[in-house]
Motif scaffolding. Sequence first.
Motif, PDB file in Angstrom:
ATOM      1  N   ASP A 110       7.454  -2.898 -18.920  1.00 38.11           N
ATOM      2  CA  ASP A 110       8.353  -1.734 -18.896  1.00 38.11           C
ATOM      3  C   ASP A 110       7.648  -0.387 -18.986  1.00 38.11           C
ATOM      4  O   ASP A 110       8.245   0.609 -19.387  1.00 38.11           O
ATOM      5  CB  ASP A 110       9.441  -1.830 -19.973  1.00 38.11           C
ATOM      6  N   GLN A 111       6.385  -0.327 -18.574  1.00 43.53           N
ATOM      7  CA  GLN A 111       5.725   0.960 -18.410  1.00 43.53           C
ATOM      8  C   GLN A 111       6.075   1.491 -17.026  1.00 43.53           C
ATOM      9  O   GLN A 111       6.322   0.719 -16.100  1.00 43.53           O
ATOM     10  CB  GLN A 111       4.213   0.822 -18.554  1.00 43.53           C
ATOM     11  N   VAL A 112       6.103   2.807 -16.889  1.00 42.82           N
ATOM     12  CA  VAL A 112       6.432   3.433 -15.613  1.00 42.82           C
ATOM     13  C   VAL A 112       5.240   4.298 -15.187  1.00 42.82           C
ATOM     14  O   VAL A 112       4.680   5.032 -15.995  1.00 42.82           O
ATOM     15  CB  VAL A 112       7.719   4.282 -15.710  1.00 42.82           C
ATOM     16  N   PHE A 113       4.885   4.192 -13.903  1.00 46.26           N
ATOM     17  CA  PHE A 113       3.764   4.933 -13.346  1.00 46.26           C
ATOM     18  C   PHE A 113       4.212   5.634 -12.069  1.00 46.26           C
ATOM     19  O   PHE A 113       5.071   5.125 -11.347  1.00 46.26           O
ATOM     20  CB  PHE A 113       2.597   3.991 -13.010  1.00 46.26           C
ATOM     21  N   ALA A 114       3.583   6.770 -11.785  1.00 49.03           N
ATOM     22  CA  ALA A 114       3.864   7.511 -10.553  1.00 49.03           C
ATOM     23  C   ALA A 114       2.541   7.837  -9.864  1.00 49.03           C
ATOM     24  O   ALA A 114       1.607   8.330 -10.504  1.00 49.03           O
ATOM     25  CB  ALA A 114       4.629   8.790 -10.857  1.00 49.03           C
ATOM     26  N   VAL A 115       2.471   7.532  -8.572  1.00 45.07           N
ATOM     27  CA  VAL A 115       1.289   7.806  -7.753  1.00 45.07           C
ATOM     28  C   VAL A 115       1.754   8.332  -6.401  1.00 45.07           C
ATOM     29  O   VAL A 115       2.945   8.302  -6.087  1.00 45.07           O
ATOM     30  CB  VAL A 115       0.425   6.528  -7.555  1.00 45.07           C
ATOM     31  N   ASP A 116       0.815   8.787  -5.581  1.00 43.17           N
ATOM     32  CA  ASP A 116       1.166   9.165  -4.210  1.00 43.17           C
ATOM     33  C   ASP A 116       1.668   7.942  -3.448  1.00 43.17           C
ATOM     34  O   ASP A 116       1.151   6.837  -3.639  1.00 43.17           O
ATOM     35  CB  ASP A 116      -0.054   9.725  -3.472  1.00 43.17           C
ATOM     36  N   HIS A 117       2.636   8.146  -2.597  1.00 42.94           N
ATOM     37  CA  HIS A 117       3.134   7.077  -1.734  1.00 42.94           C
ATOM     38  C   HIS A 117       2.211   6.892  -0.527  1.00 42.94           C
ATOM     39  O   HIS A 117       2.221   5.865   0.123  1.00 42.94           O
ATOM     40  CB  HIS A 117       4.559   7.421  -1.290  1.00 42.94           C
ATOM     41  N   GLN A 118       1.362   7.879  -0.270  1.00 39.66           N
ATOM     42  CA  GLN A 118       0.471   7.845   0.895  1.00 39.66           C
ATOM     43  C   GLN A 118      -0.786   7.035   0.590  1.00 39.66           C
ATOM     44  O   GLN A 118      -1.498   7.300  -0.374  1.00 39.66           O
ATOM     45  CB  GLN A 118       0.084   9.259   1.312  1.00 39.66           C
ATOM     46  N   ASP A 119      -1.046   6.050   1.435  1.00 37.53           N
ATOM     47  CA  ASP A 119      -2.242   5.222   1.319  1.00 37.53           C
ATOM     48  C   ASP A 119      -3.479   6.095   1.574  1.00 37.53           C
ATOM     49  O   ASP A 119      -3.559   6.747   2.623  1.00 37.53           O
ATOM     50  CB  ASP A 119      -2.169   4.092   2.343  1.00 37.53           C
ATOM     51  N   PRO A 120      -4.443   6.139   0.633  1.00 36.21           N
ATOM     52  CA  PRO A 120      -5.608   7.001   0.810  1.00 36.21           C
ATOM     53  C   PRO A 120      -6.484   6.632   2.011  1.00 36.21           C
ATOM     54  O   PRO A 120      -7.133   7.499   2.576  1.00 36.21           O
ATOM     55  CB  PRO A 120      -6.401   6.818  -0.487  1.00 36.21           C
ATOM     56  N   LYS A 121      -6.507   5.382   2.399  1.00 35.68           N
ATOM     57  CA  LYS A 121      -7.368   4.954   3.506  1.00 35.68           C
ATOM     58  C   LYS A 121      -6.729   5.218   4.860  1.00 35.68           C
ATOM     59  O   LYS A 121      -7.348   5.773   5.753  1.00 35.68           O
ATOM     60  CB  LYS A 121      -7.726   3.476   3.378  1.00 35.68           C
ATOM     61  N   SER A 122      -5.459   4.841   5.023  1.00 33.20           N
ATOM     62  CA  SER A 122      -4.813   4.937   6.332  1.00 33.20           C
ATOM     63  C   SER A 122      -3.990   6.201   6.521  1.00 33.20           C
ATOM     64  O   SER A 122      -3.717   6.597   7.648  1.00 33.20           O
ATOM     65  CB  SER A 122      -3.901   3.730   6.559  1.00 33.20           C
ATOM     66  N   GLY A 123      -3.541   6.807   5.420  1.00 32.91           N
ATOM     67  CA  GLY A 123      -2.646   7.956   5.504  1.00 32.91           C
ATOM     68  C   GLY A 123      -1.191   7.566   5.679  1.00 32.91           C
ATOM     69  O   GLY A 123      -0.320   8.425   5.719  1.00 32.91           O
ATOM     70  N   SER A 124      -0.910   6.269   5.759  1.00 35.16           N
ATOM     71  CA  SER A 124       0.462   5.792   5.929  1.00 35.16           C
ATOM     72  C   SER A 124       1.225   5.845   4.608  1.00 35.16           C
ATOM     73  O   SER A 124       0.653   5.674   3.533  1.00 35.16           O
ATOM     74  CB  SER A 124       0.464   4.346   6.441  1.00 35.16           C
ATOM     75  N   LEU A 125       2.522   6.062   4.697  1.00 36.37           N
ATOM     76  CA  LEU A 125       3.384   6.133   3.514  1.00 36.37           C
ATOM     77  C   LEU A 125       3.875   4.736   3.161  1.00 36.37           C
ATOM     78  O   LEU A 125       4.966   4.321   3.558  1.00 36.37           O
ATOM     79  CB  LEU A 125       4.533   7.094   3.777  1.00 36.37           C
ATOM     80  N   VAL A 126       3.052   3.989   2.399  1.00 34.17           N
ATOM     81  CA  VAL A 126       3.336   2.574   2.144  1.00 34.17           C
ATOM     82  C   VAL A 126       3.072   2.100   0.717  1.00 34.17           C
ATOM     83  O   VAL A 126       3.377   0.950   0.395  1.00 34.17           O
ATOM     84  CB  VAL A 126       2.514   1.670   3.103  1.00 34.17           C
ATOM     85  N   ILE A 127       2.515   2.914  -0.140  1.00 32.65           N
ATOM     86  CA  ILE A 127       2.060   2.430  -1.448  1.00 32.65           C
ATOM     87  C   ILE A 127       3.194   1.838  -2.282  1.00 32.65           C
ATOM     88  O   ILE A 127       2.990   0.856  -3.001  1.00 32.65           O
ATOM     89  CB  ILE A 127       1.306   3.533  -2.220  1.00 32.65           C
ATOM     90  N   ALA A 128       4.400   2.366  -2.179  1.00 34.23           N
ATOM     91  CA  ALA A 128       5.523   1.806  -2.947  1.00 34.23           C
ATOM     92  C   ALA A 128       5.800   0.356  -2.556  1.00 34.23           C
ATOM     93  O   ALA A 128       6.418  -0.379  -3.319  1.00 34.23           O
ATOM     94  CB  ALA A 128       6.782   2.644  -2.776  1.00 34.23           C
ATOM     95  N   ARG A 129       5.352  -0.070  -1.395  1.00 33.83           N
ATOM     96  CA  ARG A 129       5.531  -1.456  -0.962  1.00 33.83           C
ATOM     97  C   ARG A 129       4.358  -2.339  -1.367  1.00 33.83           C
ATOM     98  O   ARG A 129       4.267  -3.496  -1.006  1.00 33.83           O
ATOM     99  CB  ARG A 129       5.686  -1.533   0.573  1.00 33.83           C
ATOM    100  N   GLY A 130       3.424  -1.776  -2.142  1.00 31.47           N
ATOM    101  CA  GLY A 130       2.261  -2.519  -2.593  1.00 31.47           C
ATOM    102  C   GLY A 130       2.614  -3.567  -3.633  1.00 31.47           C
ATOM    103  O   GLY A 130       3.728  -3.617  -4.161  1.00 31.47           O
ATOM    104  N   ILE A 131       1.640  -4.396  -3.938  1.00 33.78           N
ATOM    105  CA  ILE A 131       1.813  -5.483  -4.899  1.00 33.78           C
ATOM    106  C   ILE A 131       1.260  -5.033  -6.244  1.00 33.78           C
ATOM    107  O   ILE A 131       0.097  -4.641  -6.344  1.00 33.78           O
ATOM    108  CB  ILE A 131       1.077  -6.747  -4.423  1.00 33.78           C
ATOM    109  N   THR A 132       2.092  -5.084  -7.282  1.00 28.80           N
ATOM    110  CA  THR A 132       1.631  -4.702  -8.610  1.00 28.80           C
ATOM    111  C   THR A 132       0.931  -5.880  -9.270  1.00 28.80           C
ATOM    112  O   THR A 132       1.193  -7.035  -8.954  1.00 28.80           O
ATOM    113  CB  THR A 132       2.798  -4.230  -9.504  1.00 28.80           C
ATOM    114  N   GLY A 133       0.033  -5.560 -10.177  1.00 26.86           N
ATOM    115  CA  GLY A 133      -0.690  -6.588 -10.912  1.00 26.86           C
ATOM    116  C   GLY A 133      -1.508  -5.965 -12.013  1.00 26.86           C
ATOM    117  O   GLY A 133      -1.246  -4.839 -12.442  1.00 26.86           O
ATOM    118  N   GLU A 134      -2.514  -6.706 -12.460  1.00 25.73           N
ATOM    119  CA  GLU A 134      -3.429  -6.214 -13.484  1.00 25.73           C
ATOM    120  C   GLU A 134      -4.830  -6.676 -13.145  1.00 25.73           C
ATOM    121  O   GLU A 134      -5.024  -7.771 -12.608  1.00 25.73           O
ATOM    122  CB  GLU A 134      -3.046  -6.738 -14.864  1.00 25.73           C
TER     123      GLU A 134
END
Length: 112
Positions: free
Chosen positions: A38-62
Motif C-alpha cells: 500500500d505504498q504509492v509512487f509517482a514517476v514519469d509515464h514516458q519510457d526513458p529509452k523509447s520516449g513512448s508513454l507506457v510506464i503505467a503499463r509496466g510490471i511492478t516488483g521488487e
Amino acid sequence: MSANQWIEVCSFDDLEVNWGEAALIDGHQYAIFRTHDDQVFAVDHQDPKSGSLVIARGITGEKAGEHTVTSPLYKEVYSLETGACVSGADFSLPVYPVKVEDGKVYLSTIRK
C-alpha cells in the motif's frame, strides 16, 4: 527544491494493487503505482529509452528490497523510489513526491 504544491490525483481506493494508472496533469503524463504494501509512487509515464508513454503499463516488483517497475517495451527495471535503472541500462526515470491524506492521493510536480 522549492515548496511542494500538492495536486489531488485520485482516491487511494481507485488505485489497484501492483498496477499503474496514468494521470494527465497540466499537459504532462505521470504513472501512479500502488504496491502490495500500500505504498504509492509517482514517476514519469514516458519510457526513458523509447520516449513512448507506457510506464503505467509496466510490471511492478521488487529488486534488492526496492520497489520497481519494469518497462513494458525494452524491459529495463527502474526503482520507483529513486528512478535509477537497476537492470544496468544507462537511463533514469524521473520520480515525483506523492502522499496519501484522508483517502486521497496527492502529487507534487516538482521532481525529487
